[in-house]
Design an enzyme around this catalytic site. Structure first.
Site, PDB file in Angstrom:
ATOM      1  N   HIS A 151      46.514  22.722  -3.388  1.00 53.31           N
ATOM      2  CA  HIS A 151      45.084  23.002  -3.347  1.00 53.31           C
ATOM      3  C   HIS A 151      44.576  23.249  -4.763  1.00 53.31           C
ATOM      4  CE1 HIS A 151      46.900  27.089  -3.211  1.00 53.31           C
ATOM      5  NE2 HIS A 151      45.931  27.337  -4.084  1.00 53.31           N
TER       6      HIS A 151
ATOM      7  N   PRO B  36      37.373  28.023 -16.185  1.00 58.15           N
ATOM      8  CA  PRO B  36      38.666  27.866 -15.499  1.00 58.15           C
ATOM      9  C   PRO B  36      39.314  26.520 -15.777  1.00 58.15           C
ATOM     10  CG  PRO B  36      36.870  27.520 -13.967  1.00 58.15           C
ATOM     11  CD  PRO B  36      36.241  28.003 -15.240  1.00 58.15           C
TER      12      PRO B  36
ATOM     13  N   GLN C 210      48.946  36.466 -14.324  1.00 61.34           N
ATOM     14  CA  GLN C 210      48.482  37.474 -15.283  1.00 61.34           C
ATOM     15  C   GLN C 210      49.588  38.428 -15.713  1.00 61.34           C
ATOM     16  OE1 GLN C 210      45.106  39.066 -13.093  1.00 61.34           O
ATOM     17  NE2 GLN C 210      43.687  37.840 -14.301  1.00 61.34           N
TER      18      GLN C 210
ATOM     19  N   HIS D 269      43.186  23.020 -11.252  1.00 61.63           N
ATOM     20  CA  HIS D 269      44.446  22.303 -11.205  1.00 61.63           C
ATOM     21  C   HIS D 269      45.104  22.391  -9.834  1.00 61.63           C
ATOM     22  CE1 HIS D 269      45.587  26.490 -11.989  1.00 61.63           C
ATOM     23  NE2 HIS D 269      46.735  26.204 -11.391  1.00 61.63           N
TER      24      HIS D 269
END
Length: 253
Positions: free
Chosen positions: A108, A193, A152, A196
């Site tokens: 997705h 962003p 992160q 991907h």
């Protein structure tokens, strides 16, 4: 008057004792089982201990709390046989340097961060998404640029294909999703962003092991794969939202 509630009324030269009838406390009413079960399905069950060894070593991004529903908005991509062939070719190349890479079971393009909803927010959240997305038209984007991503906390690394065309339409979708997030005081998506498809993942920060010349080799694998220009075109026909174990679909116009 002994043994009964008393009220003393003092009158001149007299003392009158009034006897009130005794009544026992009313018995507590039994709550029917059907009522006790009414809201059982509305809250997630308590999560078991975070046994990372059962999930390939992955850890929760945030601790589980009863009634919190992890929620994510994304555009799905249904992989066909040719795409699976390219994925295996990329894994074969990448595992030369990182043997532990594992393919993802589905694919997705994310349109939101993972946020937390309380159960009673889900219905209005989904309704707001539906209203915001109903005016967005369908489109085609293309994902063919190999890129390495880390989360992160640098505890996981992902091998992905970055979008090279269709960025403006994906940004339009994110803009609408962000408006819904703001309505509920939730985190919006990342600024600028990198849209991907994530293909495979591994534990830890593997960006150096898959960077430089190795990344170039992976890109050459994509560029040289037969008919990749065809099956790497991703149809943007719907947006989905996953909240806990619930899925919602929003077809684009």
């Amino acid at each position: 008057c002994s043994g009964s509630p008393l009220i003393h009324v003092n009158l001149p030269k007299r003392n009158i004792c009034l006897v009130l009838p005794y009544s026992a406390p009313a018995p507590r009413l039994h709550v029917p089982e059907s009522v006790l079960r009414m809201f059982k399905e509305q809250e997630e069950q308590e999560a078991p201990p975070d046994e990372s060894e059962k999930h390939g070593g992955r850890l929760r991004t945030f601790p589980h709390e009863r009634g919190n529903w992890a929620t994510h908005v994304y555009m799905p991509y249904v992989a066909e046989e040719d795409f699976q062939g390219l994925l295996q070719a990329l894994l074969c190349c990448a595992r030369t340097y990182v043997p532990s890479l594992s393919p993802l079971p589905e694919f997705h393009i994310s349109l939101s961060q993972v946020v937390v909803l309380r159960y009673h927010w889900i219905a209005p959240f989904v309704q707001s998404l539906k209203e915001r997305l109903r005016s967005v038209s369908r489109f085609i984007c293309r994902a063919d640029q190999v890129k390495v991503y880390t989360n992160q906390t640098k505890t996981r690394t992902f091998l992905g294909l970055e979008v090279s065309s269709g960025y403006s339409k994906l940004s339009e979708l994110v803009s609408e999703v962000d408006k819904v997030m703001e309505e509920f005081s939730l985190a919006t998506f990342y600024k600028d962003p990198s849209f991907h498809l994530s293909l495979a993942w591994g534990l830890g920060d593997l960006s150096e092991a898959l960077g430089g010349q190795r990344l170039q080799e992976l890109q050459e694998t994509v560029d040289g794969f037969e008919d990749s220009s065809s099956f790497l075109r991703i149809p943007g026909t719907e947006v989905r939202c996953k909240s806990g174990n619930k899925f919602f679909s929003f077809p684009l116009r």
